[in-house]
Design a protein around this motif. Structure first.
Motif, PDB file in Angstrom:
ATOM      1  N   THR A  65       0.859  -1.180   0.000  1.00  0.00           N
ATOM      2  CA  THR A  65       0.000   0.000   0.000  1.00  0.00           C
ATOM      3  C   THR A  65       0.894   1.229   0.000  1.00  0.00           C
ATOM      4  OG1 THR A  65      -1.720  -1.150   1.272  1.00  0.00           O
ATOM      5  CG2 THR A  65      -1.823   1.250   1.217  1.00  0.00           C
ATOM      6  N   GLU A  97       1.033   7.109   1.470  1.00  0.00           N
ATOM      7  CA  GLU A  97       0.022   8.149   1.665  1.00  0.00           C
ATOM      8  C   GLU A  97      -1.409   7.615   1.691  1.00  0.00           C
ATOM      9  OE1 GLU A  97       1.190   8.238  -2.771  1.00  0.00           O
ATOM     10  OE2 GLU A  97       2.083   7.757  -0.828  1.00  0.00           O
ATOM     11  N   HIS A  98      -1.570   6.298   1.434  1.00  0.00           N
ATOM     12  CA  HIS A  98      -2.916   5.712   1.435  1.00  0.00           C
ATOM     13  C   HIS A  98      -3.083   4.635   2.504  1.00  0.00           C
ATOM     14  CE1 HIS A  98      -4.107   7.836  -2.209  1.00  0.00           C
ATOM     15  NE2 HIS A  98      -2.919   7.535  -2.713  1.00  0.00           N
ATOM     16  N   ARG A  99      -2.145   4.572   3.431  1.00  0.00           N
ATOM     17  CA  ARG A  99      -2.239   3.560   4.484  1.00  0.00           C
ATOM     18  C   ARG A  99      -3.264   3.959   5.544  1.00  0.00           C
ATOM     19  NH1 ARG A  99       4.340   2.515   4.705  1.00  0.00           N
ATOM     20  NH2 ARG A  99       4.405   1.367   2.733  1.00  0.00           N
ATOM     21  N   ARG A 100      -3.694   2.942   6.301  1.00  0.00           N
ATOM     22  CA  ARG A 100      -4.685   3.103   7.380  1.00  0.00           C
ATOM     23  C   ARG A 100      -6.048   3.550   6.846  1.00  0.00           C
ATOM     24  NH1 ARG A 100      -2.053   2.148  11.849  1.00  0.00           N
ATOM     25  NH2 ARG A 100       0.189   2.596  11.998  1.00  0.00           N
ATOM     26  N   LYS A 101      -6.352   3.108   5.639  1.00  0.00           N
ATOM     27  CA  LYS A 101      -7.665   3.380   5.058  1.00  0.00           C
ATOM     28  C   LYS A 101      -8.387   2.084   4.685  1.00  0.00           C
ATOM     29  CE  LYS A 101      -6.265   7.871   3.179  1.00  0.00           C
ATOM     30  NZ  LYS A 101      -6.169   8.729   1.970  1.00  0.00           N
ATOM     31  N   GLY A 102      -7.814   0.955   5.117  1.00  0.00           N
ATOM     32  CA  GLY A 102      -8.434  -0.326   4.835  1.00  0.00           C
ATOM     33  C   GLY A 102      -8.125  -0.901   3.469  1.00  0.00           C
ATOM     34  N   SER A 137      -6.493  -4.488   3.589  1.00  0.00           N
ATOM     35  CA  SER A 137      -7.517  -5.508   3.839  1.00  0.00           C
ATOM     36  C   SER A 137      -8.359  -5.745   2.595  1.00  0.00           C
ATOM     37  CB  SER A 137      -8.419  -5.071   4.990  1.00  0.00           C
ATOM     38  OG  SER A 137      -7.694  -5.017   6.208  1.00  0.00           O
ATOM     39  N   LEU A 141      -1.250  -6.517   9.653  1.00  0.00           N
ATOM     40  CA  LEU A 141      -2.396  -6.621   8.747  1.00  0.00           C
ATOM     41  C   LEU A 141      -2.820  -8.071   8.592  1.00  0.00           C
ATOM     42  CD1 LEU A 141      -4.361  -5.756   6.463  1.00  0.00           C
ATOM     43  CD2 LEU A 141      -2.412  -5.905   4.887  1.00  0.00           C
TER      44      LEU A 141
END
Length: 215
Positions: A154, A157-162, A165, A194
């Motif tokens: 991932t 800059e786009h992590r922790r947005k699901g 998963s 994760l």
């Protein structure tokens, strides 16, 4: 060879388009043919069953650059078996597995676009960001009842947005549809959280070492 290691090897060579593995008394040899990753030697035993003498013998016979060793043991231990011509990843990898079961398709976050396709026995998934850039990706290679997830990433800059998963669940659904019942992967410390949140379990530590001969 340990069954999980064999499953990982079988799926990995399909995922990466590598040559078929050549069986060895201690595991197998895989020709990859990439710059900096010419060949890899994978040891078939895990944990306490990993044979120090075998690792030393195989490593000692390597002379060229770009040859890798994959040994399923703690790097702090395996490092002591190799000389200073080997670069050893100080962080352990993790051989992990999970039961694969049917599931509903996950939701895609607003603004993102999910695309998946299969080619040559490998299913790839990408998630595009609202601006069209790559947000996340991954691929999976089913080989019978097992499937190897690979190259999961991932963008920072786009992590922790699901999105991780989303990629993993989409890949696992595809693998189940193709008959796989067990997922296998070799994860990094960054990805372990994760995978564990999705039900994956660690079955062995993994040491990665690359031969860098002195010039």
């Amino acid at each position: 060879m340990d069954g999980t290691v064999q499953a990982w090897v079988d799926g990995w060579v399909v995922s990466r388009g590598a040559a078929p593995p050549v069986p060895e008394p201690w595991g197998c040899t895989i020709d990859v043919g990439a710059n900096g990753h010419v060949t890899r030697h994978v040891f078939g035993a895990t944990g306490d069953d990993l044979d120090e003498a075998a690792v030393r013998k195989v490593a000692g016979a390597v002379t060229g650059a770009g040859v890798w060793l994959k040994a399923f043991g703690d790097p702090s231990v395996v490092a002591g078996w190799l000389d200073d011509t080997w670069w050893i990843d100080p962080e352990p990898g993790y051989l992990m597995t999970v039961p694969l079961t049917p599931a509903d398709a996950p939701d895609v976050p607003d603004g993102y676009r999910l695309r998946s396709w299969s080619r040559g026995g490998v299913t790839r998934v990408m998630v595009a960001a609202p601006d069209g850039s790559l947000a996340a990706r991954g691929q999976i290679a089913p080989t019978g009842t097992t499937a190897v997830a690979d190259q999961i990433e991932t963008a920072p800059e786009h992590r922790r947005k699901g999105l991780g998963s989303l990629v993993m669940r989409t890949l696992q659904i595809t693998a189940v549809q193709q008959g796989a019942r067990t997922g296998v992967l070799a994860g990094t410390p960054a990805g372990r959280g994760l995978y564990e949140a999705l039900g994956w379990e660690v079955v062995a530590l993994l040491t990665s070492a690359k031969h860098c001969p002195r010039t």
